[in-house]
Design an enzyme around this catalytic site. Structure first.
Site, short mmCIF file in Angstrom:
data_model
loop_
_atom_site.label_atom_id
_atom_site.label_comp_id
_atom_site.label_asym_id
_atom_site.label_seq_id
_atom_site.Cartn_x
_atom_site.Cartn_y
_atom_site.Cartn_z
CG HIS B 185 -1.88 1.08 1.33
ND1 HIS B 185 -1.54 2.35 1.70
CD2 HIS B 185 -3.20 1.09 1.06
CE1 HIS B 185 -2.63 3.12 1.66
NE2 HIS B 185 -3.65 2.38 1.28
CG ASP B 311 -8.15 4.06 -1.41
OD1 ASP B 311 -7.81 3.78 -0.24
OD2 ASP B 311 -7.38 4.64 -2.20
#
Lengths: 351, 351
Positions: B185, B311
Site C-alpha cells: 500500500h 479505498d
C-alpha cells in the site's frame, strides 16, 4: 536476429522524438563532468554514455553525433521517412546560464544546416535555455522566423526548477504566440529526488524519467498556466508519461485536494486535469511501441493527438516499426498517427 | 446530488483496500507529530487529516475510527457487502522499532475482534513492523494460526528503506510459507524524495503515492526477490500504480539496462518485469473506478488477478459502484472482479 526492412507504407513514417548531439555539446558536457561536484543524474546519464565501453553506449554516442550518412541509412533501414530532431537531453539545461544562452543558438543553427542538407528527411525542434526565459523567448522568435523551426524542446526541470513557476512564463507566452508546441522531454531526475531511484538503478528511462516528466506536466496543469495560455500545446513522449492511464485518479484527487484546502499550490483551475490532457497536449509513443497503450491513449485524448516516435538512438528498434505497421487500426487513423498529425503539429510540408 | 443506493447484484461486492485506525493508533501519531522533527510526508498526510477542519478531513477521521455502526451503514449505502480492512497508512511503519513491534499485535487483535463482531461484513490484513523482520514473520504466523487473517499489509517504505533489501526477506519467506499475499500500500514519500512533489501539492494520492509505491514494486521485481520466493503474491492498489501501462517500457529498458551493465543493482533476473506482474501480482482498482483502465489491466495480467476496491474512506464514492456495476463485461468476469478473486486471494468463505 535478422531484421527485415519494413515495406513501403501508405503513409509517411514521421518519427517525432529523435535525438542528436553535436560534438560541441559533448565537449561542454565533458568539461561539466570534470567539475568537482557533478549532478548525480547527469553523471549517471551522459557521463555513462560518454564513457562506457558497452555496445549500447558506443552505438548511442555514434548515432547521436551523426546527422548525415549513418542516420539516413538507419532511417532507411527502419522505414522512417522523416525524423523530428531534438538536441539530446539535458540539452543546454545542465549548463550555467551564460553558457546555455550562448550555446542554444549554435545548436539551433547546426540543426537548421542539417535540415537544409536533408530537407525531406529531417525536421527539428528549437533548443532554449530556460535559465534565461527572456532570451529563450527571443530564441524561439529567431528560430521560427529565420530558421523555419516550429517546435521547442525543453528537457523537464532546469537545475531543479519547473516551468510551473511563473518566472518561466515568458517561454509559454512566446510559444503560444508563435504557435510552437513545447516538447516536454525527460531529463535526469534532480539530485533532490533521485536517491532511492538511483540506488536501485531505476532512475532512467525504465521508470524515473517518466515519473519526473509526469510530475512536471502535472505541475504545469495544476499551476493554472494553461488557463493563462489556453492555446499552448505541450507534447509528452513515452505515451504521455502514463498520465493518460492515471487520468481518472488525477481528476478525482485533484478535486478532492482543492476541496480540502490542503495546499497553497493546489487551487481551483479552469477544468479537470484530464480536460487539459485532451486540449493542450499531444502524446507520442516513444519507447512505448505497444498498440494497446496507443489505443488506450487515442480513446482518451483523440486520434488527432497521438503521434509516432521511435526515440532514436536510445530505442533503435526496427522491429517496433513492423509491430506498429501491423496495428489493427483504421487506415486513416494509422495515417494520422504516423504522418498527418506530425505534419500539422510540426508544420512539415506534405510531400 | 442525491446518491441512490446500488441495487443488489448477482455477486458479492468485496472491497479489498479499506482503511481503519484505532484510537490507540491516533494517540501514538499525535505523540509523533509533537516531536521536534517530524517526517514531512507524515506531517502532511496524517498530520493534516488529524487536524484540518475541512469537511473531507473530518469525514475521513470519523470513518477511520469506526468499525461498527457507521461503517456498516456506509457499506450498506454503497452496496458493499464486505470490506477487507487494513490499518491505515503508514500503520506502524512511522514508529520507532520497539513501539512498532509492540503495537502491530494490538492492532491485529482489535481488527480480529471487529471481524468477530461482523463476520460476514469484515475481513482484514495483518499489520507488521518491517523495522524488525523476524518479529514481523512471527506476527504473520500468529495472525494466520490464531486470528484467521490471511493477508499482510505493508505501507511501502519504512523510514526510507525498501523490501528489495534482503534484510527484509524474512517477511517474504513467512508470507510465502503461510500463503499470505502482501498488499503493498502507498505511504507518504520519504523525506529524501518528496521535496519537488510536496512544494506543488502533488505528493499524495493524486500522484506521489503511485510514484513511490510503483518504485517499491519495481525494486522488488528487479532485486530478484520473486525468483527467490516464486510463490509470493503481492497486491498493488490504484490499478497497479500504473505499472501495467508502463509494462512495455519496463521490459524494453530493463533488458537494455542489464545489457549495458550500467548498475550493480540491475542484474539479470529470471523473467521480464511484465512476467512477474502476470504471475506474482494481483491488482485492485482502488481510486481507479474506471472501466477502461480495469479492462486494460485485465487484458495484461488476466481477469483472475484484478479485484475491486473502493479505498474507503479516502475515496468514499457510492457513484463509483454504479459505474462499475454497469461495466460492459461478461457476467462471470464481473463476478470474479467483485467477488471470487477476493474470496480466493483473502481466503474469504463463500456465503
Amino acid at each position: 536476429m535478422r531484421i527485415t526492412r519494413p515495406a513501403p507504407a501508405a503513409y509517411r513514417r514521421i518519427a517525432t522524438e529523435e535525438a542528436f548531439a553535436p560534438k560541441e555539446l559533448i565537449d561542454i558536457y565533458r568539461k561539466i563532468l570534470q567539475q568537482k561536484t557533478v549532478d548525480p543524474g547527469f553523471a549517471n546519464l551522459m557521463g555513462f554514455y560518454m564513457s562506457s565501453p558497452s555496445e549500447r553506449a558506443r552505438h548511442i554516442m555514434s548515432c547521436l553525433l551523426d546527422l548525415d550518412e549513418q542516420r539516413i541509412r538507419h532511417m532507411d533501414e527502419a522505414g522512417v521517412d522523416m525524423q523530428v530532431l531534438a538536441l539530446t537531453s539535458p540539452g543546454v539545461q545542465i549548463m550555467d546560464r551564460d553558457t546555455a544562452v550562448a550555446f542554444a543558438p549554435l545548436a539551433n543553427d547546426l540543426l537548421a544546416e542539417a535540415i537544409a542538407r536533408h530537407p525531406t528527411r529531417l525536421a527539428g525542434m528549437i533548443a532554449v535555455a530556460p535559465q534565461d526565459p527572456a532570451a529563450a523567448a527571443k530564441e524561439i522568435e529567431r528560430c521560427v522566423s529565420k530558421l523555419g523551426l516550429h517546435a521547442v524542446v525543453i528537457n523537464s526541470h532546469t537545475h531543479g526548477e519547473y516551468l510551473s513557476d511563473p518566472k518561466f512564463w515568458d517561454i509559454f507566452e512566446a510559444a503560444e504566440a508563435h504557435d510552437t508546441p513545447i516538447y516536454l522531454h525527460p531529463n535526469a531526475m534532480p539530485a533532490s529526488m533521485i536517491g532511492h531511484f538511483l540506488e536501485a538503478g531505476l532512475d532512467g528511462a525504465v521508470y524515473g524519467f517518466g515519473v519526473e516528466t509526469g510530475l512536471h506536466a502535472l505541475r504545469i496543469i495544476t499551476s493554472g498556466a494553461l488557463d493563462r495560455f489556453p492555446k499552448l500545446q505541450i507534447i509528452l513522449g513515452h505515451m504521455g508519461e502514463a498520465l493518460p492511464f492515471w487520468s481518472y485518479r488525477l481528476d478525482y484527487m485533484h478535486a478532492a485536494t482543492v476541496r480540502s484546502k490542503r495546499y497553497d499550490a493546489i487551487k481551483p483551475i479552469g477544468r479537470k486535469p484530464s480536460d487539459y490532457l485532451k486540449d493542450n497536449f499531444h502524446i507520442t509513443c516513444s519507447g512505448m511501441a505497444w498498440p494497446q497503450a496507443i489505443k488506450f491513449t487515442q480513446d482518451l485524448v483523440g486520434t488527432d493527438r497521438v503521434l509516432y516516435a521511435m526515440d532514436y538512438p536510445y530505442q533503435h528498434a526496427v522491429e517496433e516499426v513492423h509491430a506498429l505497421d501491423a496495428m489493427d487500426m483504421p487506415a486513416e487513423v494509422k495515417r494520422a498517427f504516423f504522418q498527418t498529425n506530425a505534419e500539422k503539429l510540426f508544420k512539415i510540408a506534405p510531400l
